[in-house]
Design a protein around this motif. Structure first.
Motif, PDB file in Angstrom:
ATOM      1  N   CYS A  76     125.064  30.003  19.259  1.00  0.00           N
ATOM      2  CA  CYS A  76     123.853  30.280  18.275  1.00  0.00           C
ATOM      3  C   CYS A  76     122.685  29.732  18.847  1.00  0.00           C
ATOM      4  O   CYS A  76     122.323  28.504  18.464  1.00  0.00           O
ATOM      5  CB  CYS A  76     124.208  30.023  16.861  1.00  0.00           C
ATOM      6  N   LEU A  77     121.846  30.529  19.453  1.00  0.00           N
ATOM      7  CA  LEU A  77     120.551  29.976  19.875  1.00  0.00           C
ATOM      8  C   LEU A  77     119.404  30.564  19.276  1.00  0.00           C
ATOM      9  O   LEU A  77     118.535  30.028  19.012  1.00  0.00           O
ATOM     10  CB  LEU A  77     120.586  30.154  21.631  1.00  0.00           C
ATOM     11  N   SER A  78     119.104  31.971  19.743  1.00  0.00           N
ATOM     12  CA  SER A  78     117.901  32.654  19.247  1.00  0.00           C
ATOM     13  C   SER A  78     117.777  32.794  17.687  1.00  0.00           C
ATOM     14  O   SER A  78     118.751  32.765  16.944  1.00  0.00           O
ATOM     15  CB  SER A  78     117.917  34.082  19.848  1.00  0.00           C
ATOM     16  N   GLU A  79     116.466  32.981  17.414  1.00  0.00           N
ATOM     17  CA  GLU A  79     116.159  33.092  16.082  1.00  0.00           C
ATOM     18  C   GLU A  79     114.963  33.977  16.007  1.00  0.00           C
ATOM     19  O   GLU A  79     114.468  34.597  16.979  1.00  0.00           O
ATOM     20  CB  GLU A  79     115.311  31.806  15.530  1.00  0.00           C
ATOM     21  N   PRO A  80     114.841  34.673  14.935  1.00  0.00           N
ATOM     22  CA  PRO A  80     114.162  35.970  14.770  1.00  0.00           C
ATOM     23  C   PRO A  80     112.301  35.551  15.438  1.00  0.00           C
ATOM     24  O   PRO A  80     111.919  36.591  16.064  1.00  0.00           O
ATOM     25  CB  PRO A  80     114.031  36.520  13.287  1.00  0.00           C
ATOM     26  N   GLN A  81     112.010  34.561  15.067  1.00  0.00           N
ATOM     27  CA  GLN A  81     110.661  34.298  15.522  1.00  0.00           C
ATOM     28  C   GLN A  81     110.325  33.614  16.884  1.00  0.00           C
ATOM     29  O   GLN A  81     109.430  33.300  17.589  1.00  0.00           O
ATOM     30  CB  GLN A  81     109.942  33.226  14.578  1.00  0.00           C
ATOM     31  N   ALA A  82     111.861  33.378  17.486  1.00  0.00           N
ATOM     32  CA  ALA A  82     111.540  32.568  18.756  1.00  0.00           C
ATOM     33  C   ALA A  82     112.249  33.443  20.014  1.00  0.00           C
ATOM     34  O   ALA A  82     111.698  33.218  21.170  1.00  0.00           O
ATOM     35  CB  ALA A  82     112.552  31.309  18.594  1.00  0.00           C
ATOM     36  N   GLY A  83     113.257  34.448  19.864  1.00  0.00           N
ATOM     37  CA  GLY A  83     113.833  35.018  20.910  1.00  0.00           C
ATOM     38  C   GLY A  83     114.193  34.074  21.798  1.00  0.00           C
ATOM     39  O   GLY A  83     114.990  33.047  21.720  1.00  0.00           O
ATOM     40  N   SER A  84     114.006  34.316  23.099  1.00  0.00           N
ATOM     41  CA  SER A  84     114.391  33.255  24.330  1.00  0.00           C
ATOM     42  C   SER A  84     113.586  32.127  24.348  1.00  0.00           C
ATOM     43  O   SER A  84     114.059  31.250  25.162  1.00  0.00           O
ATOM     44  CB  SER A  84     114.087  34.223  25.566  1.00  0.00           C
ATOM     45  N   SER A  85     112.421  32.156  23.652  1.00  0.00           N
ATOM     46  CA  SER A  85     111.686  30.711  23.562  1.00  0.00           C
ATOM     47  C   SER A  85     112.485  29.764  22.785  1.00  0.00           C
ATOM     48  O   SER A  85     111.741  29.588  21.467  1.00  0.00           O
ATOM     49  CB  SER A  85     110.337  31.252  23.041  1.00  0.00           C
ATOM     50  N   LEU A  86     113.123  29.049  23.250  1.00  0.00           N
ATOM     51  CA  LEU A  86     114.077  28.058  22.457  1.00  0.00           C
ATOM     52  C   LEU A  86     113.103  26.984  21.882  1.00  0.00           C
ATOM     53  O   LEU A  86     113.381  26.130  21.019  1.00  0.00           O
ATOM     54  CB  LEU A  86     115.299  27.490  23.126  1.00  0.00           C
ATOM     55  N   ALA A  87     112.162  26.737  22.521  1.00  0.00           N
ATOM     56  CA  ALA A  87     111.041  25.667  22.086  1.00  0.00           C
ATOM     57  C   ALA A  87     110.615  25.781  20.621  1.00  0.00           C
ATOM     58  O   ALA A  87     110.087  24.971  19.923  1.00  0.00           O
ATOM     59  CB  ALA A  87     109.960  25.545  23.084  1.00  0.00           C
ATOM     60  N   ASP A  88     110.697  27.206  20.186  1.00  0.00           N
ATOM     61  CA  ASP A  88     110.002  27.456  18.992  1.00  0.00           C
ATOM     62  C   ASP A  88     111.142  27.502  17.852  1.00  0.00           C
ATOM     63  O   ASP A  88     110.877  28.243  16.952  1.00  0.00           O
ATOM     64  CB  ASP A  88     109.191  28.921  19.354  1.00  0.00           C
ATOM     65  N   ILE A  89     112.339  27.288  18.113  1.00  0.00           N
ATOM     66  CA  ILE A  89     113.607  27.332  17.106  1.00  0.00           C
ATOM     67  C   ILE A  89     113.155  26.366  15.944  1.00  0.00           C
ATOM     68  O   ILE A  89     112.588  25.420  16.078  1.00  0.00           O
ATOM     69  CB  ILE A  89     114.824  27.038  17.272  1.00  0.00           C
ATOM     70  N   THR A  90     113.331  26.997  14.745  1.00  0.00           N
ATOM     71  CA  THR A  90     113.229  26.016  13.516  1.00  0.00           C
ATOM     72  C   THR A  90     114.472  25.475  12.530  1.00  0.00           C
ATOM     73  O   THR A  90     114.314  25.145  11.492  1.00  0.00           O
ATOM     74  CB  THR A  90     112.210  26.834  12.615  1.00  0.00           C
ATOM     75  N   THR A  91     115.466  26.071  12.939  1.00  0.00           N
ATOM     76  CA  THR A  91     116.654  25.861  12.284  1.00  0.00           C
ATOM     77  C   THR A  91     116.828  24.144  12.108  1.00  0.00           C
ATOM     78  O   THR A  91     116.720  23.555  13.187  1.00  0.00           O
ATOM     79  CB  THR A  91     118.103  26.357  12.970  1.00  0.00           C
ATOM     80  N   ARG A  92     117.220  23.787  11.183  1.00  0.00           N
ATOM     81  CA  ARG A  92     117.092  22.389  10.658  1.00  0.00           C
ATOM     82  C   ARG A  92     118.328  21.723  10.312  1.00  0.00           C
ATOM     83  O   ARG A  92     119.207  22.359   9.898  1.00  0.00           O
ATOM     84  CB  ARG A  92     116.160  21.987   9.459  1.00  0.00           C
ATOM     85  N   ALA A  93     118.790  20.414  10.675  1.00  0.00           N
ATOM     86  CA  ALA A  93     119.825  19.690  10.523  1.00  0.00           C
ATOM     87  C   ALA A  93     119.495  18.493   9.747  1.00  0.00           C
ATOM     88  O   ALA A  93     119.088  17.563  10.365  1.00  0.00           O
ATOM     89  CB  ALA A  93     120.694  19.624  11.732  1.00  0.00           C
ATOM     90  N   ASP A  94     119.966  18.288   8.326  1.00  0.00           N
ATOM     91  CA  ASP A  94     119.585  17.163   7.858  1.00  0.00           C
ATOM     92  C   ASP A  94     120.880  16.118   7.362  1.00  0.00           C
ATOM     93  O   ASP A  94     122.017  16.490   7.176  1.00  0.00           O
ATOM     94  CB  ASP A  94     119.178  17.508   6.480  1.00  0.00           C
ATOM     95  N   PRO A  95     120.714  14.843   7.913  1.00  0.00           N
ATOM     96  CA  PRO A  95     122.078  14.160   7.681  1.00  0.00           C
ATOM     97  C   PRO A  95     122.397  14.140   6.276  1.00  0.00           C
ATOM     98  O   PRO A  95     121.751  14.093   5.256  1.00  0.00           O
ATOM     99  CB  PRO A  95     121.342  12.466   8.149  1.00  0.00           C
TER     100      PRO A  95
END
Length: 597
Positions: free
Chosen positions: A162-181
């Motif tokens: 699971c890499l791509s996101e709607p606003q990022a596509g192939s630009s992984l630098a722009d992913i926003t999915t967050r993981a909180d402890p």
């Protein structure tokens, strides 16, 4: 005649060209001799032709549907996957200590190729699962290996990336999915992922999602990406799948090809916590994910090759059996019609397919051998093997995706109008194969990877190693009268690669240096395939001189080599010339000039 595999050619590549028995004489794959390999291939061919091939057309016509938040699959997909895992094939290339069979990557890829050829839409599920499981063995904790990877290896659970996101596509630098402890080494993930192959179904007890996300304090860009294991169902105390983990299927994409493989949009944490676990070190997720992606890139090239192979075998069979027309100059309508293969232009299209497909298959097999060589090589040699494979990876992903797709085009053309109908598999194969241009990084991304990064690693050591191996084959062919002119042509082509590489690397403006990176990728790939065809021709000559049977087979190898050198290799000079001169036609064209007023 099988329409999914040419066993004679496989034997030629594995045992005559690459001498797999010698490679397996010692080390981690000791004992995997020709008899064992042939038995595995026999089993794979039997299952692929019985369980996968018959449903390829129907699955394409009626793909999975999205109903009540689930992907509904035809029952025969699950039965085919069960036949694969029941035969132990899901475990074939994994270490014995994790429940695997310890089969070499070269043999495993060859075995899986039959399933890709028979029905890639079904084969994808376990191909992706195997890559995900290998990532966990490389970077996961001992608990993650035993609680998750072992079940994936056994074929009970499946996996996704699971890499791509709607606003990022192939630009992984722009992913926003967050993981909180969330305590106890767990994290709560929240975000949306798109283009997720093989998710959303209920054909396995669990699905293990490998998800790129950001920790709360992560730096911006790709340096702040971590990797998490997020199961579709959480595990209970006994380690069995239990309650739902709030990984929500939002919908399925409707693709032009490989339609039986679900392609999902997944929401994490929408209806409650999606619990995940860090894989590897914080903020180093991209490094771990590329371990999976690089294997997948070789796999994509191989899948493209197998689609090209099926088209070639089908159109060859059709051209042999179909009577149509008469020879040029034969105008008597009362004379019998001749098979299509008697027409010269049909033979041209068959040669074009053979040159692309068998050249690409040699490349894929060679790259798989490099994966295996690293496991048995001395430590001092492992770094060189890794660099060589780094250079070849974007080529093995991309060249087959382009040229075996072109082979599918020629296959359709041989059938004429019939080739474009669903009465024959060729239009489906073309649609299936077209996706390989996109999977695991587009053609353009691979070009930038090769020219912008791979040929620059370790001061160009990887490219030097590749060219050294090509030079050794040239030197051998130069002493064979039938191949000496080909050797000279390939030596000249190596010069084109060197000159283009030097010019691009010397250009300080990186954007101009990489403006023609895609041309560089394709043309360098063509030179590499030329090398592998010259190598095949050398083996064919030696086999003929040794009195081997099947003279027509070896003559066909030499004919395909002749075709490639005369029809394909010269095209690389044009593209590499544009790279060498730093042509700025595309770079200088502005977005404003291309916009429609």
């Amino acid at each position: 005649m099988s329409t999914i595999v040419d066993r004679h050619n496989l034997d030629f590549l594995l045992f005559d060209m690459f001498d797999l028995e010698k490679a397996h004489a010692s080390g981690p794959f000791e004992g995997q001799d020709r008899e064992l390999i042939s038995q595995l291939l026999d089993t794979a061919q039997r299952i692929a032709e019985a369980e996968y091939l018959p449903t390829a057309a129907s699955l394409d016509a009626v793909p999975p549907t999205f109903e009540n938040g689930k992907a509904v699959m035809p029952a025969y997909v699950g039965r085919a996957l069960k036949a694969y895992s029941d035969a132990g094939l899901s475990a074939q290339s994994f270490p014995v200590e994790f429940g695997g069979l310890g089969i070499s990557h070269t043999v495993s890829m060859t075995v899986n190729g039959m399933f890709s050829a028979a029905n890639i839409a079904i084969a994808n599920y376990f191909l992706l699962t195997a890559a995900a499981a290998r990532l966990l063995l490389a970077f996961g904790t001992e608990e993650q290996k035993s609680r998750y990877a072992s079940h994936m290896i056994a074929g009970r659970w499946m996996g996704t990336m699971c890499l791509s996101e709607p606003q990022a596509g192939s630009s992984l630098a722009d992913i926003t999915t967050r993981a909180d402890p969330a305590g106890d080494d767990a994290y709560h993930l929240r975000g949306t992922k798109i283009w997720i192959s093989s998710g959303g179904h209920s054909m396995s007890e669990n699905i293990v999602h490998l998800v790129l996300a950001r920790l709360p304090d992560a730096p911006a860009g790709v340096k702040g990406i971590s990797l998490f294991l997020v199961p579709q169902k959480r595990l209970n105390e006994a380690g069995e799948p239990g309650e739902d983990n709030n990984v929500t299927l939002i919908g399925l994409a409707h693709k032009m090809g490989q339609r039986g493989t679900t392609n999902c949009q997944l929401n994490f944490g929408e209806d409650g916590p999606s619990v995940g676990y860090l894989v590897g070190k914080p903020n180093q997720g991209l490094h771990a994910m590329f371990h999976m992606m690089n294997e997948a890139r070789i796999g994509v090239g191989h899948v493209a090759t197998m689609s090209g192979l099926v088209g070639y075998l089908y159109s060859l069979q059709y051209a042999t059996q179909r009577l149509q027309g008469r020879r040029i100059g034969q105008k008597d309508p009362a004379s019998p019609q001749i098979p299509l293969i008697e027409h010269v232009d049909i033979r041209r299209m068959l040669l074009a397919q053979k040159a692309a497909v068998e050249g690409a298959l040699a490349l894929c097999t060679y790259c798989a051998l490099l994966v295996d060589e690293q496991k048995r090589a001395e430590e001092a040699d492992q770094a060189d093997l890794a660099l060589l494979l780094e250079v070849l990876t974007p080529i093995v992903k991309s060249w087959p995706s382009e040229h075996c797709l072109e082979a599918n085009k020629w296959a359709m053309q041989i059938l004429g109008g019939a080739g474009y109908t669903s009465d024959h598999p060729l239009e489906r194969l073309y649609r299936d194969n077209r996706l390989n241009h996109i999977y695991e990084g587009t053609y353009g991304i691979q070009g930038i990877d090769l020219l912008g990064r791979k040929v620059r690693l370790a001061e160009g050591r990887g490219l030097d190693l590749l060219l050294e191996r090509i030079d050794a084959t040239i030197a051998e062919a130069a002493h064979i009268p039938a191949l000496s002119s080909h050797a000279a042509w390939l030596a000249e082509a190596v010069g084109w690669v060197k000159e283009a590489t030097s010019a691009a690397l010397a250009e300080p403006d990186l954007e101009r240096s990489l403006a023609n990176a895609t041309l560089y990728l394709d043309a360098t790939g063509t030179v590499v395939i030329g090398w592998l065809w010259l190598w095949q021709a050398i083996v064919a000559v030696r086999m003929e001189e040794g009195g081997a049977a099947s003279k027509a087979f070896y003559e066909a190898k030499r004919a395909a080599c002749d075709y490639f050198f005369r029809y394909q290799l010269p095209r690389a000079q044009i593209d590499l010339g544009l790279v060498k001169t730093l042509d700025d036609t595309c770079l200088a064209t502005t977005p404003e000039q291309l916009r429609v007023a």
